[in-house]
Design an enzyme around this catalytic site. Structure first.
Site, PDB file in Angstrom:
ATOM      1  N   ASP A 137      -4.747  14.471 -13.786  1.00 12.41           N
ATOM      2  CA  ASP A 137      -3.325  14.730 -14.036  1.00 12.41           C
ATOM      3  C   ASP A 137      -3.028  15.072 -15.484  1.00 12.41           C
ATOM      4  OD1 ASP A 137      -2.528  14.195 -11.407  1.00 12.41           O
ATOM      5  OD2 ASP A 137      -2.802  12.065 -11.788  1.00 12.41           O
TER       6      ASP A 137
ATOM      7  N   HIS B  48      -8.768   5.588 -14.365  1.00 12.61           N
ATOM      8  CA  HIS B  48      -8.994   5.870 -12.945  1.00 12.61           C
ATOM      9  C   HIS B  48      -9.710   4.695 -12.322  1.00 12.61           C
ATOM     10  CE1 HIS B  48     -10.210   7.946  -9.289  1.00 12.61           C
ATOM     11  NE2 HIS B  48      -9.218   8.765  -9.557  1.00 12.61           N
TER      12      HIS B  48
HETATM   13  N1  ACO Z   1      -3.020   3.085 -20.524  1.00 11.22           N
HETATM   14  C1  ACO Z   1      -3.229   1.893 -21.128  1.00 11.22           C
HETATM   15  N2  ACO Z   1      -3.953   0.892 -20.573  1.00 11.22           N
HETATM   16  C2  ACO Z   1      -4.460   1.106 -19.343  1.00 11.22           C
HETATM   17  C3  ACO Z   1      -4.290   2.324 -18.663  1.00 11.22           C
HETATM   18  C4  ACO Z   1      -3.543   3.342 -19.305  1.00 11.22           C
HETATM   19  N3  ACO Z   1      -3.343   4.523 -18.701  1.00 11.22           N
HETATM   20  N4  ACO Z   1      -4.921   2.255 -17.451  1.00 11.22           N
HETATM   21  C5  ACO Z   1      -5.474   1.040 -17.388  1.00 11.22           C
HETATM   22  N5  ACO Z   1      -5.199   0.347 -18.527  1.00 11.22           N
HETATM   23  C6  ACO Z   1      -5.680  -0.997 -18.847  1.00 11.22           C
HETATM   24  C7  ACO Z   1      -4.884  -2.059 -18.079  1.00 11.22           C
HETATM   25  O1  ACO Z   1      -3.791  -2.527 -18.821  1.00 11.22           O
HETATM   26  C8  ACO Z   1      -5.946  -3.120 -17.830  1.00 11.22           C
HETATM   27  O2  ACO Z   1      -6.055  -3.858 -19.014  1.00 11.22           O
HETATM   28  P1  ACO Z   1      -6.451  -5.452 -18.929  1.00 11.22           P
HETATM   29  O3  ACO Z   1      -7.800  -5.496 -18.304  1.00 11.22           O
HETATM   30  O4  ACO Z   1      -6.437  -5.875 -20.357  1.00 11.22           O
HETATM   31  O5  ACO Z   1      -5.393  -6.070 -18.078  1.00 11.22           O
HETATM   32  C9  ACO Z   1      -7.234  -2.340 -17.663  1.00 11.22           C
HETATM   33  O6  ACO Z   1      -7.022  -1.100 -18.364  1.00 11.22           O
HETATM   34  C10 ACO Z   1      -7.580  -2.041 -16.202  1.00 11.22           C
HETATM   35  O7  ACO Z   1      -6.433  -1.468 -15.582  1.00 11.22           O
HETATM   36  P2  ACO Z   1      -6.108  -1.585 -14.032  1.00 11.22           P
HETATM   37  O8  ACO Z   1      -4.682  -1.223 -13.802  1.00 11.22           O
HETATM   38  O9  ACO Z   1      -6.567  -2.922 -13.545  1.00 11.22           O
HETATM   39  O10 ACO Z   1      -7.080  -0.492 -13.449  1.00 11.22           O
HETATM   40  P3  ACO Z   1      -6.975   0.148 -12.026  1.00 11.22           P
HETATM   41  O11 ACO Z   1      -8.311   0.678 -11.699  1.00 11.22           O
HETATM   42  O12 ACO Z   1      -6.329  -0.774 -11.062  1.00 11.22           O
HETATM   43  O13 ACO Z   1      -5.922   1.348 -12.260  1.00 11.22           O
HETATM   44  C11 ACO Z   1      -4.895   3.437 -12.664  1.00 11.22           C
HETATM   45  C12 ACO Z   1      -6.205   2.689 -12.306  1.00 11.22           C
HETATM   46  C13 ACO Z   1      -3.766   3.035 -11.703  1.00 11.22           C
HETATM   47  C14 ACO Z   1      -5.136   4.941 -12.500  1.00 11.22           C
HETATM   48  C15 ACO Z   1      -4.513   3.097 -14.130  1.00 11.22           C
HETATM   49  O14 ACO Z   1      -5.543   3.473 -15.022  1.00 11.22           O
HETATM   50  C16 ACO Z   1      -3.186   3.739 -14.544  1.00 11.22           C
HETATM   51  O15 ACO Z   1      -2.119   3.155 -14.290  1.00 11.22           O
HETATM   52  N6  ACO Z   1      -3.221   4.956 -15.182  1.00 11.22           N
HETATM   53  C17 ACO Z   1      -2.032   5.666 -15.531  1.00 11.22           C
HETATM   54  C18 ACO Z   1      -1.479   6.380 -14.311  1.00 11.22           C
HETATM   55  C19 ACO Z   1      -2.308   7.574 -13.896  1.00 11.22           C
HETATM   56  O16 ACO Z   1      -2.692   8.412 -14.714  1.00 11.22           O
HETATM   57  N7  ACO Z   1      -2.568   7.677 -12.584  1.00 11.22           N
HETATM   58  C20 ACO Z   1      -3.327   8.799 -11.993  1.00 11.22           C
HETATM   59  C21 ACO Z   1      -4.559   8.332 -11.303  1.00 11.22           C
HETATM   60  S1  ACO Z   1      -5.502   9.702 -10.753  1.00 11.22           S
HETATM   61  C22 ACO Z   1      -4.786  10.194  -9.336  1.00 11.22           C
HETATM   62  O17 ACO Z   1      -4.125   9.525  -8.617  1.00 11.22           O
HETATM   63  C23 ACO Z   1      -4.986  11.600  -9.012  1.00 11.22           C
END
Ligand code: ACO
Length: 431
Positions: free
Chosen positions: A366, A308
Protein backbone atom coordinates in the site's frame (compact mmCIF):
# COMPACT_ATOMS: atom_id res chain seq x y z
CA UNK A 1 0.04 -32.29 2.39
CA UNK A 2 2.35 -35.20 3.22
CA UNK A 3 1.82 -37.44 6.20
CA UNK A 4 5.35 -37.45 7.60
CA UNK A 5 4.64 -40.25 10.08
CA UNK A 6 6.00 -37.69 12.55
CA UNK A 7 3.93 -36.64 15.50
CA UNK A 8 4.15 -34.39 18.52
CA UNK A 9 3.25 -35.47 22.02
CA UNK A 10 1.13 -33.22 24.17
CA UNK A 11 1.16 -33.97 27.88
CA UNK A 12 -1.85 -32.70 29.73
CA UNK A 13 -3.60 -33.65 32.99
CA UNK A 14 -1.31 -36.64 33.47
CA UNK A 15 -2.13 -38.04 30.00
CA UNK A 16 -0.28 -37.96 26.67
CA UNK A 17 -1.82 -37.23 23.32
CA UNK A 18 -0.25 -37.79 19.90
CA UNK A 19 -0.73 -35.01 17.36
CA UNK A 20 0.04 -35.95 13.71
CA UNK A 21 2.43 -33.65 11.84
CA UNK A 22 2.05 -32.89 8.13
CA UNK A 23 4.68 -31.41 5.83
CA UNK A 24 3.65 -28.86 3.21
CA UNK A 25 5.48 -28.51 -0.15
CA UNK A 26 6.88 -25.24 1.27
CA UNK A 27 6.75 -23.61 4.68
CA UNK A 28 6.68 -24.91 8.25
CA UNK A 29 5.25 -28.28 9.32
CA UNK A 30 1.70 -28.30 10.62
CA UNK A 31 0.36 -29.96 13.78
CA UNK A 32 -3.05 -31.57 13.30
CA UNK A 33 -5.18 -30.66 16.33
CA UNK A 34 -8.55 -31.62 14.83
CA UNK A 35 -9.14 -34.45 17.34
CA UNK A 36 -7.67 -32.56 20.30
CA UNK A 37 -10.94 -31.51 21.91
CA UNK A 38 -12.53 -34.93 21.43
CA UNK A 39 -9.52 -36.69 22.92
CA UNK A 40 -8.12 -34.25 25.51
CA UNK A 41 -11.12 -31.97 26.19
CA UNK A 42 -9.13 -28.76 25.57
CA UNK A 43 -9.27 -26.04 22.95
CA UNK A 44 -6.30 -24.16 21.48
CA UNK A 45 -6.19 -20.38 21.90
CA UNK A 46 -5.01 -18.27 18.95
CA UNK A 47 -6.74 -14.88 18.57
CA UNK A 48 -5.83 -13.36 15.20
CA UNK A 49 -4.87 -16.84 13.92
CA UNK A 50 -1.15 -16.10 14.15
CA UNK A 51 -0.25 -19.81 14.42
CA UNK A 52 -3.24 -21.50 12.84
CA UNK A 53 -3.53 -23.00 9.35
CA UNK A 54 -7.25 -22.84 8.63
CA UNK A 55 -7.19 -24.91 5.42
CA UNK A 56 -4.94 -26.60 2.92
CA UNK A 57 -4.44 -24.79 -0.35
CA UNK A 58 -2.45 -25.07 -3.60
CA UNK A 59 -2.94 -21.52 -4.86
CA UNK A 60 -0.57 -19.02 -3.26
CA UNK A 61 2.52 -19.30 -1.07
CA UNK A 62 4.23 -16.53 0.89
CA UNK A 63 7.64 -16.81 2.49
CA UNK A 64 7.58 -13.83 4.82
CA UNK A 65 11.25 -14.11 5.74
CA UNK A 66 12.54 -14.34 2.17
CA UNK A 67 9.97 -11.79 0.97
CA UNK A 68 8.66 -14.24 -1.62
CA UNK A 69 5.15 -14.43 -3.09
CA UNK A 70 4.29 -17.32 -5.43
CA UNK A 71 1.09 -17.91 -7.37
CA UNK A 72 0.87 -21.61 -8.30
CA UNK A 73 4.68 -21.58 -7.90
CA UNK A 74 5.41 -18.55 -10.12
CA UNK A 75 7.15 -15.57 -8.39
CA UNK A 76 5.10 -12.36 -8.37
CA UNK A 77 7.90 -10.24 -9.85
CA UNK A 78 8.01 -12.52 -12.93
CA UNK A 79 4.24 -12.39 -13.27
CA UNK A 80 4.19 -8.59 -12.85
CA UNK A 81 6.99 -8.19 -15.41
CA UNK A 82 6.06 -10.78 -18.06
CA UNK A 83 2.40 -11.69 -17.66
CA UNK A 84 -0.81 -9.67 -17.39
CA UNK A 85 -3.84 -9.67 -15.13
CA UNK A 86 -6.20 -11.95 -17.07
CA UNK A 87 -3.47 -14.53 -17.58
CA UNK A 88 -2.79 -14.42 -13.82
CA UNK A 89 -6.54 -14.83 -13.24
CA UNK A 90 -6.45 -17.99 -15.37
CA UNK A 91 -3.41 -19.25 -13.46
CA UNK A 92 -5.06 -18.66 -10.07
CA UNK A 93 -8.37 -20.19 -11.13
CA UNK A 94 -7.15 -23.25 -13.02
CA UNK A 95 -3.65 -23.95 -11.64
CA UNK A 96 -1.45 -23.59 -14.75
CA UNK A 97 -0.47 -20.96 -17.28
CA UNK A 98 -2.84 -21.14 -20.28
CA UNK A 99 -1.88 -22.01 -23.83
CA UNK A 100 -2.48 -19.22 -26.36
CA UNK A 101 -5.82 -20.81 -27.35
CA UNK A 102 -6.92 -21.28 -23.72
CA UNK A 103 -6.06 -17.68 -22.91
CA UNK A 104 -7.96 -16.36 -25.91
CA UNK A 105 -11.02 -18.42 -24.99
CA UNK A 106 -10.85 -17.27 -21.34
CA UNK A 107 -10.42 -13.59 -22.26
CA UNK A 108 -13.34 -13.89 -24.65
CA UNK A 109 -15.55 -15.40 -21.93
CA UNK A 110 -14.63 -12.68 -19.41
CA UNK A 111 -15.15 -9.94 -22.01
CA UNK A 112 -18.63 -11.21 -22.85
CA UNK A 113 -19.79 -10.94 -19.25
CA UNK A 114 -18.79 -7.32 -18.58
CA UNK A 115 -22.27 -5.77 -18.77
CA UNK A 116 -24.47 -5.55 -15.69
CA UNK A 117 -28.18 -6.36 -15.59
CA UNK A 118 -29.78 -3.02 -16.52
CA UNK A 119 -32.07 -3.18 -13.48
CA UNK A 120 -28.99 -2.81 -11.27
CA UNK A 121 -28.82 0.89 -12.32
CA UNK A 122 -31.71 1.51 -9.95
CA UNK A 123 -29.80 -0.06 -7.11
CA UNK A 124 -26.95 2.42 -7.66
CA UNK A 125 -29.39 5.30 -7.85
CA UNK A 126 -30.76 4.42 -4.40
CA UNK A 127 -27.50 5.45 -2.74
CA UNK A 128 -26.62 8.95 -1.56
CA UNK A 129 -24.17 10.64 -3.93
CA UNK A 130 -21.70 11.18 -1.08
CA UNK A 131 -21.58 7.46 -0.22
CA UNK A 132 -18.10 5.92 -0.09
CA UNK A 133 -17.69 3.77 -3.24
CA UNK A 134 -16.86 0.78 -1.00
CA UNK A 135 -20.33 1.07 0.59
CA UNK A 136 -21.93 0.98 -2.87
CA UNK A 137 -19.70 -1.88 -4.06
CA UNK A 138 -20.41 -4.02 -0.97
CA UNK A 139 -24.15 -3.58 -1.64
CA UNK A 140 -23.90 -4.10 -5.41
CA UNK A 141 -21.83 -7.30 -5.17
CA UNK A 142 -24.24 -8.80 -2.62
CA UNK A 143 -27.17 -7.70 -4.80
CA UNK A 144 -25.84 -9.76 -7.71
CA UNK A 145 -27.40 -12.75 -5.91
CA UNK A 146 -30.76 -11.20 -6.76
CA UNK A 147 -29.95 -10.90 -10.47
CA UNK A 148 -28.03 -14.01 -11.50
CA UNK A 149 -30.16 -16.93 -10.30
CA UNK A 150 -28.50 -19.30 -12.75
CA UNK A 151 -25.15 -19.17 -10.93
CA UNK A 152 -26.20 -19.56 -7.30
CA UNK A 153 -26.17 -23.34 -6.95
CA UNK A 154 -22.79 -24.02 -5.39
CA UNK A 155 -23.18 -27.80 -5.77
CA UNK A 156 -23.11 -27.45 -9.58
CA UNK A 157 -19.53 -27.05 -10.93
CA UNK A 158 -20.80 -25.30 -14.07
CA UNK A 159 -22.71 -22.69 -12.05
CA UNK A 160 -19.61 -22.14 -9.92
CA UNK A 161 -17.63 -21.55 -13.11
CA UNK A 162 -20.20 -19.08 -14.48
CA UNK A 163 -20.33 -17.21 -11.14
CA UNK A 164 -16.50 -16.97 -11.15
CA UNK A 165 -16.30 -15.51 -14.65
CA UNK A 166 -19.21 -13.15 -13.94
CA UNK A 167 -17.53 -11.78 -10.82
CA UNK A 168 -14.20 -11.14 -12.56
CA UNK A 169 -15.92 -9.63 -15.61
CA UNK A 170 -18.43 -7.41 -13.80
CA UNK A 171 -16.29 -6.09 -10.96
CA UNK A 172 -14.67 -3.33 -13.13
CA UNK A 173 -18.15 -2.28 -14.26
CA UNK A 174 -19.46 -2.16 -10.67
CA UNK A 175 -16.40 -0.28 -9.34
CA UNK A 176 -16.43 2.30 -12.14
CA UNK A 177 -20.19 2.80 -11.77
CA UNK A 178 -19.78 3.40 -8.03
CA UNK A 179 -17.18 6.04 -8.93
CA UNK A 180 -19.27 7.70 -11.65
CA UNK A 181 -22.25 7.78 -9.32
CA UNK A 182 -20.35 9.61 -6.59
CA UNK A 183 -19.12 12.12 -9.22
CA UNK A 184 -22.63 12.71 -10.51
CA UNK A 185 -21.57 11.70 -14.03
CA UNK A 186 -23.39 9.30 -16.38
CA UNK A 187 -22.42 5.63 -16.20
CA UNK A 188 -20.09 4.55 -19.02
CA UNK A 189 -20.87 1.10 -20.45
CA UNK A 190 -18.07 -1.44 -21.00
CA UNK A 191 -16.37 -1.75 -24.41
CA UNK A 192 -15.45 -5.28 -25.40
CA UNK A 193 -12.81 -4.25 -27.93
CA UNK A 194 -10.60 -2.97 -25.09
CA UNK A 195 -8.41 -5.02 -22.80
CA UNK A 196 -9.43 -5.45 -19.15
CA UNK A 197 -7.41 -2.53 -17.70
CA UNK A 198 -8.11 -0.13 -20.61
CA UNK A 199 -11.82 -0.85 -20.40
CA UNK A 200 -11.78 -0.07 -16.67
CA UNK A 201 -9.90 3.22 -17.19
CA UNK A 202 -12.35 4.23 -19.90
CA UNK A 203 -15.37 3.40 -17.74
CA UNK A 204 -13.87 5.56 -14.97
CA UNK A 205 -12.62 8.55 -16.95
CA UNK A 206 -14.64 8.81 -20.20
CA UNK A 207 -17.68 11.07 -20.52
CA UNK A 208 -20.30 10.84 -23.28
CA UNK A 209 -19.54 14.41 -24.40
CA UNK A 210 -16.13 13.60 -25.88
CA UNK A 211 -13.89 10.84 -27.19
CA UNK A 212 -11.60 9.18 -24.66
CA UNK A 213 -8.32 7.62 -25.67
CA UNK A 214 -6.75 5.20 -23.24
CA UNK A 215 -3.10 5.98 -22.56
CA UNK A 216 -1.33 2.59 -23.04
CA UNK A 217 1.24 3.46 -20.37
CA UNK A 218 -1.49 4.06 -17.80
CA UNK A 219 -3.28 0.94 -18.92
CA UNK A 220 -0.11 -1.11 -18.36
CA UNK A 221 0.38 0.47 -14.91
CA UNK A 222 -3.27 -0.27 -14.04
CA UNK A 223 -2.88 -3.88 -15.16
CA UNK A 224 0.24 -4.23 -13.01
CA UNK A 225 -1.61 -2.92 -9.95
CA UNK A 226 -4.40 -5.46 -10.60
CA UNK A 227 -1.79 -8.24 -10.99
CA UNK A 228 0.09 -7.37 -7.80
CA UNK A 229 -3.10 -7.48 -5.73
CA UNK A 230 -4.64 -10.60 -7.30
CA UNK A 231 -4.24 -12.98 -4.36
CA UNK A 232 -2.45 -13.21 -1.03
CA UNK A 233 -3.35 -16.60 0.51
CA UNK A 234 -5.35 -16.68 3.76
CA UNK A 235 -5.49 -12.94 4.62
CA UNK A 236 -8.43 -11.41 6.53
CA UNK A 237 -10.77 -10.84 3.56
CA UNK A 238 -10.00 -14.21 1.96
CA UNK A 239 -10.57 -15.98 5.26
CA UNK A 240 -13.83 -14.03 5.54
CA UNK A 241 -14.89 -15.31 2.10
CA UNK A 242 -13.99 -18.88 3.10
CA UNK A 243 -15.81 -18.63 6.44
CA UNK A 244 -18.91 -17.12 4.81
CA UNK A 245 -18.94 -19.81 2.14
CA UNK A 246 -18.44 -22.61 4.69
CA UNK A 247 -22.14 -22.18 5.54
CA UNK A 248 -23.10 -22.81 1.91
CA UNK A 249 -23.88 -19.14 1.17
CA UNK A 250 -23.99 -18.18 -2.52
CA UNK A 251 -20.81 -16.84 -4.21
CA UNK A 252 -21.97 -13.24 -4.54
CA UNK A 253 -22.89 -13.05 -0.83
CA UNK A 254 -19.47 -14.51 0.07
CA UNK A 255 -17.53 -12.04 -2.12
CA UNK A 256 -19.59 -9.17 -0.65
CA UNK A 257 -18.38 -10.33 2.79
CA UNK A 258 -14.80 -10.22 1.50
CA UNK A 259 -15.29 -6.69 0.12
CA UNK A 260 -16.65 -5.53 3.49
CA UNK A 261 -13.64 -6.99 5.33
CA UNK A 262 -11.18 -5.47 2.88
CA UNK A 263 -12.55 -1.99 3.61
CA UNK A 264 -10.86 -1.77 7.03
CA UNK A 265 -7.77 0.48 7.44
CA UNK A 266 -5.61 -2.44 8.68
CA UNK A 267 -6.26 -4.26 5.41
CA UNK A 268 -7.33 -2.84 2.02
CA UNK A 269 -8.15 0.57 3.46
CA UNK A 270 -4.46 1.11 4.23
CA UNK A 271 -3.61 2.53 0.78
CA UNK A 272 -6.13 5.36 1.25
CA UNK A 273 -4.91 5.93 4.83
CA UNK A 274 -1.29 5.88 3.62
CA UNK A 275 -1.74 8.57 0.97
CA UNK A 276 -3.69 10.72 3.43
CA UNK A 277 -0.81 10.31 5.89
CA UNK A 278 1.80 11.28 3.26
CA UNK A 279 -0.22 14.40 2.44
CA UNK A 280 -0.53 15.25 6.12
CA UNK A 281 3.25 14.96 6.47
CA UNK A 282 3.45 17.22 3.41
CA UNK A 283 7.15 18.10 3.46
CA UNK A 284 10.32 16.12 4.09
CA UNK A 285 11.30 18.21 7.14
CA UNK A 286 8.22 16.95 9.06
CA UNK A 287 9.12 13.25 8.68
CA UNK A 288 11.03 12.95 12.02
CA UNK A 289 7.96 14.22 13.88
CA UNK A 290 5.77 11.47 12.37
CA UNK A 291 8.38 8.76 12.92
CA UNK A 292 8.57 9.81 16.57
CA UNK A 293 4.77 9.59 16.84
CA UNK A 294 4.76 6.08 15.29
CA UNK A 295 7.29 4.96 17.90
CA UNK A 296 5.47 6.53 20.85
CA UNK A 297 3.58 3.82 22.82
CA UNK A 298 1.08 6.45 24.09
CA UNK A 299 0.20 7.61 20.57
CA UNK A 300 -2.09 5.30 18.54
CA UNK A 301 -0.59 6.65 15.29
CA UNK A 302 1.10 4.05 13.04
CA UNK A 303 3.01 4.58 9.84
CA UNK A 304 0.43 3.50 7.30
CA UNK A 305 1.80 1.32 4.51
CA UNK A 306 4.38 -0.10 6.93
CA UNK A 307 4.40 -3.55 8.50
CA UNK A 308 2.82 -6.83 7.57
CA UNK A 309 1.60 -9.88 9.45
CA UNK A 310 3.56 -12.25 7.19
CA UNK A 311 6.35 -10.28 5.45
CA UNK A 312 9.14 -9.59 7.92
CA UNK A 313 11.85 -8.50 5.52
CA UNK A 314 10.43 -7.03 2.35
CA UNK A 315 7.08 -7.06 0.56
CA UNK A 316 7.94 -8.11 -3.04
CA UNK A 317 4.87 -6.25 -4.32
CA UNK A 318 6.16 -2.99 -2.81
CA UNK A 319 9.48 -3.43 -4.66
CA UNK A 320 7.68 -3.70 -8.02
CA UNK A 321 5.36 -0.81 -7.21
CA UNK A 322 8.17 1.51 -6.16
CA UNK A 323 9.67 1.06 -9.63
CA UNK A 324 6.23 1.52 -11.23
CA UNK A 325 5.69 4.74 -9.27
CA UNK A 326 8.91 6.17 -10.70
CA UNK A 327 7.99 5.13 -14.25
CA UNK A 328 4.39 6.35 -14.17
CA UNK A 329 5.21 9.70 -12.60
CA UNK A 330 8.04 10.29 -15.03
CA UNK A 331 5.84 9.44 -18.00
CA UNK A 332 3.17 11.77 -16.70
CA UNK A 333 5.82 14.45 -16.24
CA UNK A 334 5.26 14.69 -12.47
CA UNK A 335 8.42 12.98 -11.27
CA UNK A 336 9.02 15.82 -8.84
CA UNK A 337 5.72 15.08 -7.14
CA UNK A 338 6.23 16.22 -3.50
CA UNK A 339 4.28 13.25 -2.11
CA UNK A 340 6.62 10.80 -3.87
CA UNK A 341 9.59 12.70 -2.42
CA UNK A 342 8.05 12.45 1.07
CA UNK A 343 7.34 8.72 0.56
CA UNK A 344 10.89 7.94 -0.55
CA UNK A 345 12.48 9.92 2.27
CA UNK A 346 10.08 8.44 4.84
CA UNK A 347 10.98 4.94 3.67
CA UNK A 348 14.70 5.78 3.91
CA UNK A 349 14.47 7.25 7.40
CA UNK A 350 12.13 4.57 8.78
CA UNK A 351 14.08 1.55 7.58
CA UNK A 352 17.29 2.93 9.05
CA UNK A 353 15.60 3.56 12.41
CA UNK A 354 16.25 0.78 15.00
CA UNK A 355 12.55 0.71 16.06
CA UNK A 356 11.38 -0.33 12.58
CA UNK A 357 14.35 -2.64 12.04
CA UNK A 358 13.79 -4.48 15.35
CA UNK A 359 10.08 -4.93 14.72
CA UNK A 360 10.78 -5.89 11.10
CA UNK A 361 8.54 -3.15 9.67
CA UNK A 362 9.02 -2.46 5.95
CA UNK A 363 6.91 -0.71 3.31
CA UNK A 364 4.04 -2.95 2.20
CA UNK A 365 2.11 -2.96 -1.10
CA UNK A 366 0.00 0.00 0.00
CA UNK A 367 2.94 2.33 0.45
CA UNK A 368 3.44 3.12 -3.26
CA UNK A 369 0.13 2.05 -4.85
CA UNK A 370 -1.69 5.18 -3.68
CA UNK A 371 0.89 7.49 -5.24
CA UNK A 372 0.48 5.78 -8.62
CA UNK A 373 -3.30 5.74 -8.43
CA UNK A 374 -3.43 9.42 -7.54
CA UNK A 375 -1.10 10.29 -10.42
CA UNK A 376 -3.46 8.38 -12.71
CA UNK A 377 -6.32 10.63 -11.59
CA UNK A 378 -8.10 8.48 -8.99
CA UNK A 379 -9.27 10.09 -5.74
CA UNK A 380 -8.23 8.34 -2.49
CA UNK A 381 -11.76 6.94 -2.04
CA UNK A 382 -11.17 4.76 -5.13
CA UNK A 383 -8.00 3.10 -3.86
CA UNK A 384 -9.69 0.38 -1.80
CA UNK A 385 -12.31 -0.30 -4.53
CA UNK A 386 -9.45 -0.91 -7.00
CA UNK A 387 -7.88 -3.30 -4.51
CA UNK A 388 -11.26 -5.10 -4.20
CA UNK A 389 -11.53 -5.36 -7.99
CA UNK A 390 -8.04 -6.86 -8.22
CA UNK A 391 -8.52 -9.29 -5.30
CA UNK A 392 -11.84 -10.64 -6.61
CA UNK A 393 -10.02 -13.37 -8.55
CA UNK A 394 -8.14 -14.42 -5.41
CA UNK A 395 -11.35 -14.63 -3.40
CA UNK A 396 -13.07 -16.57 -6.18
CA UNK A 397 -10.15 -18.99 -6.64
CA UNK A 398 -9.98 -19.72 -2.91
CA UNK A 399 -13.77 -20.08 -2.78
CA UNK A 400 -13.75 -22.58 -5.68
CA UNK A 401 -10.95 -24.54 -4.07
CA UNK A 402 -12.83 -24.70 -0.80
CA UNK A 403 -16.16 -25.78 -2.28
CA UNK A 404 -14.47 -28.58 -4.24
CA UNK A 405 -12.65 -29.84 -1.12
CA UNK A 406 -14.36 -32.92 0.38
CA UNK A 407 -13.05 -31.85 3.82
CA UNK A 408 -15.10 -28.64 3.60
CA UNK A 409 -17.22 -28.14 6.71
CA UNK A 410 -18.78 -25.11 8.39
CA UNK A 411 -16.20 -22.90 10.11
CA UNK A 412 -16.93 -22.66 13.81
CA UNK A 413 -14.12 -21.32 16.05
CA UNK A 414 -14.34 -21.93 19.81
CA UNK A 415 -13.61 -19.41 22.58
CA UNK A 416 -11.93 -18.84 25.91
CA UNK A 417 -15.01 -17.78 27.89
CA UNK A 418 -14.28 -15.24 30.63
CA UNK A 419 -17.83 -14.02 31.37
CA UNK A 420 -20.28 -14.73 34.19
CA UNK A 421 -21.21 -18.30 34.96
CA UNK A 422 -24.88 -19.28 35.44
CA UNK A 423 -26.88 -16.79 37.52
CA UNK A 424 -30.61 -16.34 38.09
CA UNK A 425 -32.60 -13.65 36.31
CA UNK A 426 -33.54 -10.75 38.64
CA UNK A 427 -36.91 -9.02 38.13
CA UNK A 428 -36.53 -5.36 37.12
CA UNK A 429 -38.04 -3.99 40.35
CA UNK A 430 -35.50 -5.94 42.40
CA UNK A 431 -32.32 -4.66 40.65
N1 ACO B 1 3.89 1.78 12.63
C1 ACO B 1 4.41 1.75 13.88
N2 ACO B 1 4.48 0.63 14.63
C2 ACO B 1 3.97 -0.50 14.11
C3 ACO B 1 3.42 -0.54 12.82
C4 ACO B 1 3.40 0.66 12.06
N3 ACO B 1 2.88 0.67 10.83
N4 ACO B 1 3.00 -1.82 12.55
C5 ACO B 1 3.29 -2.54 13.64
N5 ACO B 1 3.88 -1.75 14.58
C6 ACO B 1 4.39 -2.19 15.88
C7 ACO B 1 3.23 -2.41 16.86
O1 ACO B 1 2.97 -1.26 17.62
C8 ACO B 1 3.76 -3.57 17.69
O2 ACO B 1 4.64 -3.03 18.63
P1 ACO B 1 4.79 -3.75 20.10
O3 ACO B 1 5.29 -5.12 19.83
O4 ACO B 1 5.78 -2.88 20.80
O5 ACO B 1 3.42 -3.73 20.68
C9 ACO B 1 4.58 -4.40 16.72
O6 ACO B 1 4.98 -3.48 15.69
C10 ACO B 1 3.79 -5.55 16.09
O7 ACO B 1 2.57 -5.03 15.57
P2 ACO B 1 1.24 -5.88 15.42
O8 ACO B 1 0.09 -4.95 15.23
O9 ACO B 1 1.15 -6.85 16.56
O10 ACO B 1 1.55 -6.69 14.11
P3 ACO B 1 0.49 -7.42 13.22
O11 ACO B 1 1.22 -8.44 12.45
O12 ACO B 1 -0.68 -7.84 14.01
O13 ACO B 1 -0.03 -6.24 12.25
C11 ACO B 1 -0.37 -4.74 10.45
C12 ACO B 1 0.26 -6.08 10.92
C13 ACO B 1 -1.86 -4.70 10.81
C14 ACO B 1 -0.25 -4.66 8.93
C15 ACO B 1 0.39 -3.57 11.13
O14 ACO B 1 1.77 -3.60 10.80
C16 ACO B 1 -0.22 -2.21 10.78
O15 ACO B 1 -1.17 -1.78 11.44
N6 ACO B 1 0.31 -1.51 9.72
C17 ACO B 1 -0.24 -0.27 9.27
C18 ACO B 1 -1.46 -0.54 8.41
C19 ACO B 1 -1.13 -1.11 7.05
O16 ACO B 1 -0.24 -0.62 6.35
N7 ACO B 1 -1.87 -2.15 6.66
C20 ACO B 1 -1.71 -2.81 5.34
C21 ACO B 1 -1.36 -4.25 5.48
S1 ACO B 1 -1.03 -4.95 3.91
C22 ACO B 1 -2.51 -5.28 3.25
O17 ACO B 1 -3.52 -5.47 3.85
C23 ACO B 1 -2.54 -5.30 1.80
Amino acid sequence: MTDTKKSATLSFDGKSFELPIYSPTAGPDVLDIRKLYAQAGVFTYDPGFTSTASCDSTITYIDGIKGELLHRGYPIDQLAGKSHYLEVCYLLLYGNLPSAAELEEFEDRVTRHTMLHEQMMYLFRGFRRDAHPMAIITGAVGAMSAFYHDSLDITDPWQREVASVRMIAKMPTIVSMAYKYTLGQPFVYPRNDLDYASNFLRMCFAVPAEEYEVNPILSRAMDRIFTLHADHEQNASTSTVRLASSSGANPFACIAAGVACLWGPSHGGANQACLEMLKEIGTVDRIPEFIARAKDKDDPFRLMGFGHRVYKNTDPRATVLKQSADEVLELLGVENNPILQVAKELEKQAISDPYFAEKKLFPNVDFYSGIILEAMGFPTSMFTPIFALSRTVGWISQWKEMIADPQNKIGRPRQLYLGETTRDYVDIEDR
